[in-house]
Write a protein that holds these residues in place. Structure first.
Motif, PDB file in Angstrom:
ATOM      1  N   SER A  84       9.851  -2.321  -0.079  1.00  0.00           N
ATOM      2  CA  SER A  84       8.884  -3.549   0.073  1.00  0.00           C
ATOM      3  C   SER A  84       7.635  -2.764   1.033  1.00  0.00           C
ATOM      4  N   VAL A  85       7.988  -1.761   1.710  1.00  0.00           N
ATOM      5  CA  VAL A  85       6.983  -1.085   2.654  1.00  0.00           C
ATOM      6  C   VAL A  85       6.843   0.333   2.384  1.00  0.00           C
ATOM      7  N   GLN A  86       5.478   0.875   1.891  1.00  0.00           N
ATOM      8  CA  GLN A  86       5.322   2.214   1.803  1.00  0.00           C
ATOM      9  C   GLN A  86       4.299   2.809   2.579  1.00  0.00           C
ATOM     10  N   LEU A  87       4.410   3.960   3.133  1.00  0.00           N
ATOM     11  CA  LEU A  87       3.510   4.583   3.976  1.00  0.00           C
ATOM     12  C   LEU A  87       2.778   5.670   3.331  1.00  0.00           C
ATOM     13  N   VAL A 101       1.027  15.820 -11.352  1.00  0.00           N
ATOM     14  CA  VAL A 101       0.677  14.315 -10.865  1.00  0.00           C
ATOM     15  C   VAL A 101       2.045  13.517 -11.359  1.00  0.00           C
ATOM     16  N   GLU A 102       2.241  13.363 -12.469  1.00  0.00           N
ATOM     17  CA  GLU A 102       3.337  12.573 -13.378  1.00  0.00           C
ATOM     18  C   GLU A 102       4.452  12.642 -12.675  1.00  0.00           C
ATOM     19  N   GLN A 103       5.045  13.831 -12.261  1.00  0.00           N
ATOM     20  CA  GLN A 103       6.393  14.167 -11.712  1.00  0.00           C
ATOM     21  C   GLN A 103       6.212  13.574 -10.081  1.00  0.00           C
ATOM     22  N   ASP A 104       5.103  13.811  -9.562  1.00  0.00           N
ATOM     23  CA  ASP A 104       5.192  13.175  -8.147  1.00  0.00           C
ATOM     24  C   ASP A 104       5.372  11.678  -7.902  1.00  0.00           C
ATOM     25  N   VAL A 105       4.415  11.262  -8.919  1.00  0.00           N
ATOM     26  CA  VAL A 105       4.249   9.795  -8.882  1.00  0.00           C
ATOM     27  C   VAL A 105       5.635   8.984  -9.465  1.00  0.00           C
ATOM     28  N   LEU A 143      -5.727  19.685  -8.014  1.00  0.00           N
ATOM     29  CA  LEU A 143      -6.441  18.713  -7.711  1.00  0.00           C
ATOM     30  C   LEU A 143      -7.628  18.896  -6.720  1.00  0.00           C
ATOM     31  N   SER A 144      -8.732  17.954  -6.754  1.00  0.00           N
ATOM     32  CA  SER A 144      -9.513  18.016  -5.573  1.00  0.00           C
ATOM     33  C   SER A 144      -9.088  17.228  -4.651  1.00  0.00           C
ATOM     34  N   TYR A 145      -9.684  17.416  -3.347  1.00  0.00           N
ATOM     35  CA  TYR A 145      -8.997  16.542  -2.095  1.00  0.00           C
ATOM     36  C   TYR A 145      -8.955  15.095  -2.649  1.00  0.00           C
ATOM     37  N   GLY A 146     -10.062  14.640  -3.020  1.00  0.00           N
ATOM     38  CA  GLY A 146     -10.189  13.239  -3.361  1.00  0.00           C
ATOM     39  C   GLY A 146      -9.129  12.951  -4.362  1.00  0.00           C
ATOM     40  N   GLN A 147      -8.860  13.563  -5.349  1.00  0.00           N
ATOM     41  CA  GLN A 147      -7.804  13.496  -6.377  1.00  0.00           C
ATOM     42  C   GLN A 147      -6.385  13.525  -5.687  1.00  0.00           C
ATOM     43  N   ARG A 148      -6.193  14.306  -4.845  1.00  0.00           N
ATOM     44  CA  ARG A 148      -4.948  14.284  -4.256  1.00  0.00           C
ATOM     45  C   ARG A 148      -4.627  13.349  -3.341  1.00  0.00           C
ATOM     46  N   LYS A 149      -5.749  12.470  -2.733  1.00  0.00           N
ATOM     47  CA  LYS A 149      -5.581  11.532  -1.881  1.00  0.00           C
ATOM     48  C   LYS A 149      -5.219  10.380  -3.007  1.00  0.00           C
ATOM     49  N   ARG A 150      -5.832  10.136  -4.273  1.00  0.00           N
ATOM     50  CA  ARG A 150      -5.387   9.231  -5.015  1.00  0.00           C
ATOM     51  C   ARG A 150      -4.010   9.240  -5.660  1.00  0.00           C
ATOM     52  N   ALA A 151      -3.566  10.513  -5.787  1.00  0.00           N
ATOM     53  CA  ALA A 151      -2.155  10.754  -6.365  1.00  0.00           C
ATOM     54  C   ALA A 151      -1.406  10.472  -5.360  1.00  0.00           C
ATOM     55  N   ALA A 152      -1.432  10.847  -4.094  1.00  0.00           N
ATOM     56  CA  ALA A 152      -0.665  10.325  -3.180  1.00  0.00           C
ATOM     57  C   ALA A 152      -0.329   8.748  -2.916  1.00  0.00           C
ATOM     58  N   ILE A 153      -1.446   8.097  -3.140  1.00  0.00           N
ATOM     59  CA  ILE A 153      -1.395   6.614  -3.042  1.00  0.00           C
ATOM     60  C   ILE A 153      -0.673   6.123  -4.225  1.00  0.00           C
ATOM     61  N   ALA A 154      -0.992   6.822  -5.455  1.00  0.00           N
ATOM     62  CA  ALA A 154      -0.261   6.267  -6.647  1.00  0.00           C
ATOM     63  C   ALA A 154       1.056   6.365  -6.545  1.00  0.00           C
ATOM     64  N   GLY A 155       1.623   7.353  -5.893  1.00  0.00           N
ATOM     65  CA  GLY A 155       3.188   7.646  -5.757  1.00  0.00           C
ATOM     66  C   GLY A 155       3.763   6.266  -4.956  1.00  0.00           C
ATOM     67  N   ALA A 156       2.920   5.856  -3.954  1.00  0.00           N
ATOM     68  CA  ALA A 156       3.403   4.636  -3.328  1.00  0.00           C
ATOM     69  C   ALA A 156       3.265   3.402  -4.048  1.00  0.00           C
ATOM     70  N   VAL A 157       2.206   3.523  -4.805  1.00  0.00           N
ATOM     71  CA  VAL A 157       2.015   2.109  -5.485  1.00  0.00           C
ATOM     72  C   VAL A 157       2.999   2.025  -6.652  1.00  0.00           C
ATOM     73  N   ALA A 158       3.322   3.121  -7.219  1.00  0.00           N
ATOM     74  CA  ALA A 158       4.529   3.218  -8.292  1.00  0.00           C
ATOM     75  C   ALA A 158       5.817   2.405  -7.703  1.00  0.00           C
TER      76      ALA A 158
END
Length: 273
Positions: A84-87, A101-105, A143-158
């Protein structure tokens, strides 16, 4: 009307080993469906608060509640909480670890024991939500820094959390990258987003509510009202936002219609001209 919190701390306190209390007697909850900005000076306890809410730390005093029920810090209790809660931490390199990216998410959903088809569906949806589908096979270290930010958030969103807590998600991004990320967050349906930030202007513009950590406690309320209090901001070591200051000026000079909210962006200010 009573607002029920999805996750909350009741009388919570925490101190690191051989150190003073970082937080003490904190009562703080995250209500459903309202964007929340968390602000405070460095060392005020923001990171500790976020880790307590997400189960990374266990309160030394008080309780953590999910849907009004105490959270046990055993494997079953933490699995329930993290469903329910992701950081998402500030530095994506502290969160990304898989080869692509896919493996991480996919890591989180796989650890929930979901069927392969459900994992694929969640990964596809998370990549699309963060606008990084084209990067699914890209090695994370390329990945660029911004792309890494998005990938990290995608892992939580998944994980399809009900609460997504982001530690300084816009830090290190250029203005265009910040706006793109805010657009992405605005499009996350069914998820309550909490953002820790030092940017008071951003908090006023983005958040419905704000929570400000000050010595001896935490103040909460509607962002536009709370972050217009210069004494509170001074106590928290934060500079004043331009939006509330402009609103006060416009009202004092009869330039803002009665009952109207003040401008939250330069574009809204221009529209009043």
């Amino acid at each position: 009307m009573t607002v029920t919190s999805l996750v909350e701390l009741s009388g919570a306190g925490y101190a690191y080993e051989d150190g003073p209390d970082v937080l003490s007697g904190v009562d703080f909850g995250i209500p459903e469906g309202r964007s929340l900005a968390l602000l405070g000076r460095n060392g005020s306890g923001k990171t500790t608060l976020m880790r307590l809410l997400s189960g990374g730390l266990r309160p030394a005093a008080g309780r953590l509640l999910l849907d009004g029920e105490p959270v046990s810090h055993d494997r079953a209790g933490l699995t329930r909480l993290r469903s329910s809660v992701q950081l998402v931490v500030q530095d994506p390199d502290d969160q990304l670890f898989a080869a692509s990216v896919e493996q991480d998410v996919s890591f989180g959903p796989l650890n929930l024991g979901l069927p392969d088809a459900e994992v694929r569906a969640r990964v596809d949806a998370a990549l699309a939500a963060l606008d990084i589908t084209a990067l699914r096979d890209r090695p994370t270290h390329l990945l660029s820094y911004g792309q890494r930010k998005r990938a990290a958030i995608a892992g939580a969103v998944a994980m399809r959390p009900r609460v997504l807590i982001l530690d300084e998600p816009t830090a290190g991004l250029d203005p265009d990258g910040q706006e793109r990320l805010l657009d992405v967050l605005a499009g996350l349906s069914g998820t309550t987003v909490v953002m820790a930030t030092h940017d008071v202007d951003l908090a006023v513009r983005w958040a419905d509510d704000a929570a400000v950590l000050i010595p001896g406690g935490i103040r909460t309320g509607p962002a536009g009202e709370l972050l217009a209090d210069p004494e509170l901001l001074a106590a928290a070591g934060l500079r004043q936002a331009w939006s509330p200051a402009v609103t006060v000026f416009l009202r004092a000079h009869g330039l803002l219609p009665h009952g109207s909210s003040g401008p939250r962006t330069p574009e809204e200010l221009s529209a009043l001209a």
